[in-house]
Design a protein around this motif. Structure first.
Motif, PDB file in Angstrom:
ATOM      1  N   ILE A 163       0.835  -1.199   0.000  1.00 21.15           N
ATOM      2  CA  ILE A 163       0.000   0.000   0.000  1.00 21.15           C
ATOM      3  C   ILE A 163       0.872   1.252   0.000  1.00 21.15           C
ATOM      4  CG2 ILE A 163      -1.615   1.369   1.391  1.00 21.15           C
ATOM      5  CD1 ILE A 163      -2.856  -1.310   2.289  1.00 21.15           C
ATOM      6  N   SER A 164       1.939   1.233   0.817  1.00 20.48           N
ATOM      7  CA  SER A 164       2.854   2.375   0.869  1.00 20.48           C
ATOM      8  C   SER A 164       3.511   2.610  -0.489  1.00 20.48           C
ATOM      9  CB  SER A 164       3.927   2.143   1.936  1.00 20.48           C
ATOM     10  OG  SER A 164       3.354   2.077   3.224  1.00 20.48           O
ATOM     11  N   THR A 165       3.904   1.506  -1.155  1.00 25.48           N
ATOM     12  CA  THR A 165       4.512   1.615  -2.486  1.00 25.48           C
ATOM     13  C   THR A 165       3.528   2.196  -3.489  1.00 25.48           C
ATOM     14  OG1 THR A 165       5.959  -0.282  -2.054  1.00 25.48           O
ATOM     15  CG2 THR A 165       5.612   0.331  -4.351  1.00 25.48           C
ATOM     16  N   LEU A 166       2.291   1.705  -3.444  1.00 27.17           N
ATOM     17  CA  LEU A 166       1.258   2.207  -4.361  1.00 27.17           C
ATOM     18  C   LEU A 166       0.959   3.682  -4.101  1.00 27.17           C
ATOM     19  CD1 LEU A 166      -1.217  -0.808  -4.388  1.00 27.17           C
ATOM     20  CD2 LEU A 166       0.221  -0.041  -6.272  1.00 27.17           C
ATOM     21  N   GLU A 167       0.938   4.060  -2.832  1.00 29.29           N
ATOM     22  CA  GLU A 167       0.686   5.466  -2.487  1.00 29.29           C
ATOM     23  C   GLU A 167       1.819   6.349  -3.003  1.00 29.29           C
ATOM     24  OE1 GLU A 167       0.179   5.340   1.712  1.00 29.29           O
ATOM     25  OE2 GLU A 167      -2.001   5.041   1.601  1.00 29.29           O
ATOM     26  N   SER A 168       3.065   5.835  -2.898  1.00 29.90           N
ATOM     27  CA  SER A 168       4.222   6.582  -3.398  1.00 29.90           C
ATOM     28  C   SER A 168       4.151   6.726  -4.911  1.00 29.90           C
ATOM     29  CB  SER A 168       5.515   5.877  -2.992  1.00 29.90           C
ATOM     30  OG  SER A 168       6.636   6.544  -3.501  1.00 29.90           O
ATOM     31  N   GLN A 169       3.789   5.613  -5.590  1.00 29.45           N
ATOM     32  CA  GLN A 169       3.649   5.655  -7.049  1.00 29.45           C
ATOM     33  C   GLN A 169       2.533   6.604  -7.468  1.00 29.45           C
ATOM     34  OE1 GLN A 169       3.066   1.533  -8.014  1.00 29.45           O
ATOM     35  NE2 GLN A 169       5.253   1.066  -8.040  1.00 29.45           N
ATOM     36  N   GLN A 170       1.443   6.588  -6.710  1.00 30.98           N
ATOM     37  CA  GLN A 170       0.326   7.487  -7.003  1.00 30.98           C
ATOM     38  C   GLN A 170       0.757   8.940  -6.894  1.00 30.98           C
ATOM     39  OE1 GLN A 170      -2.864   7.645  -4.102  1.00 30.98           O
ATOM     40  NE2 GLN A 170      -4.397   7.871  -5.699  1.00 30.98           N
ATOM     41  N   LEU A 171       1.547   9.234  -5.839  1.00 31.22           N
ATOM     42  CA  LEU A 171       2.029  10.603  -5.651  1.00 31.22           C
ATOM     43  C   LEU A 171       2.922  11.033  -6.807  1.00 31.22           C
ATOM     44  CD1 LEU A 171       2.173  13.063  -3.802  1.00 31.22           C
ATOM     45  CD2 LEU A 171       4.119  12.004  -2.641  1.00 31.22           C
ATOM     46  N   THR A 172       3.786  10.104  -7.262  1.00 27.83           N
ATOM     47  CA  THR A 172       4.668  10.401  -8.397  1.00 27.83           C
ATOM     48  C   THR A 172       3.859  10.661  -9.659  1.00 27.83           C
ATOM     49  OG1 THR A 172       6.425   9.010  -7.472  1.00 27.83           O
ATOM     50  CG2 THR A 172       6.552   9.506  -9.820  1.00 27.83           C
ATOM     51  N   LEU A 173       2.830   9.827  -9.888  1.00 32.02           N
ATOM     52  CA  LEU A 173       1.985  10.013 -11.064  1.00 32.02           C
ATOM     53  C   LEU A 173       1.233  11.341 -11.007  1.00 32.02           C
ATOM     54  CD1 LEU A 173       0.511   6.411 -11.464  1.00 32.02           C
ATOM     55  CD2 LEU A 173       2.093   7.558 -13.018  1.00 32.02           C
TER      56      LEU A 173
END
Length: 235
Positions: A163-173
């Motif tokens: 979830i943390s990784t996905l949240e980080s990727q979402q922020l980057t996107l």
């Protein structure tokens, strides 16, 4: 109620509680079995004999080398799950259990050490309290519930990491999208702009000769092209 049905009722709550608090599920289940006679004697849904002001009961204490009957108050709960939750809170809030090494043993998965720590911290007056807990755990293989809790905790941790990784990727996107939007806005401004001062003369000439009829709202490149043509003397 059979012993097995009692275990089936409290084991899931003990595992869930271990994940949250660190108190070994095997210890929680064994204490509940010992203190409540496998669910047969739990007035006020108090599985662990925790004293309080809820109700008064007669109990036995080992005092000065002998068993004596005394009347004392005990806590009362709405259900067994409430009793299990309060049991862990009781251990966490009373520093003597931490000082006795109870939680260190729980962290290591050492149910034997945890049982002895409970006794040394005076959870119960019975001099055989730790030995009885260890016997119940080993005879019924309650340490399997500890392993279940460890596995579930590992799964939960992996999910949290994902979830943390996905949240980080979402922020980057989101940041990338915002940057693209800024570029698009900038392009839109250059694609629909008023006649710049440097192109006014060339545009006026082009209008005069009928090459264009609506000079406003053209792009930067359009005005540059008209200006070049004008400077070349083509209009």
């Amino acid at each position: 109620m059979t012993k097995q049905s009692f275990i089936e009722q409290i084991a899931p709550a003990a595992v869930e509680d271990m994940i949250k608090t660190g108190v070994l599920a095997s210890i929680t289940i064994a204490q509940a079995c010992l203190e409540s006679a496998w669910g047969q004697s739990a007035p006020g849904n108090n599985l662990f004999g925790i004293k309080g002001s809820g109700t008064t009961q007669t109990t036995k204490e080992f005092i000065n080398g002998k068993w004596v009957s005394i009347e004392t108050g005990f806590r009362v709960y709405n259900d067994w799950i409430g009793s299990i939750k309060d049991h862990s809170e009781f251990l966490l809030q009373n520093s003597r259990y931490r000082k006795a090494g109870f939680f260190d043993c729980c962290t290591k998965g050492d149910y034997q050490g945890a049982a002895r720590a409970l006794q040394s911290a005076n959870y119960a007056t019975d001099p055989q309290y730790a030995a009885k807990l260890i016997e119940i755990i080993e005879n019924n293989k309650f340490n399997a519930y500890d392993q279940e809790a460890y596995y579930m905790k590992e799964v939960i941790q992996k999910l949290q990491n994902q979830i943390s990784t996905l949240e980080s990727q979402q922020l980057t996107l989101l940041k990338t999208a915002e940057a693209h939007i800024e570029k698009i806005n900038a392009l839109e401004k250059t694609a629909s702009m008023p006649v710049p001062e440097w192109a006014e003369r060339a545009v006026a000439t082009a209008v005069h000769y009928g090459l264009i009829d609506s000079p406003e709202g053209r792009s930067h490149d359009f005005y540059s092209l008209i200006t070049i043509i004008h400077r070349k003397g083509l209009i």
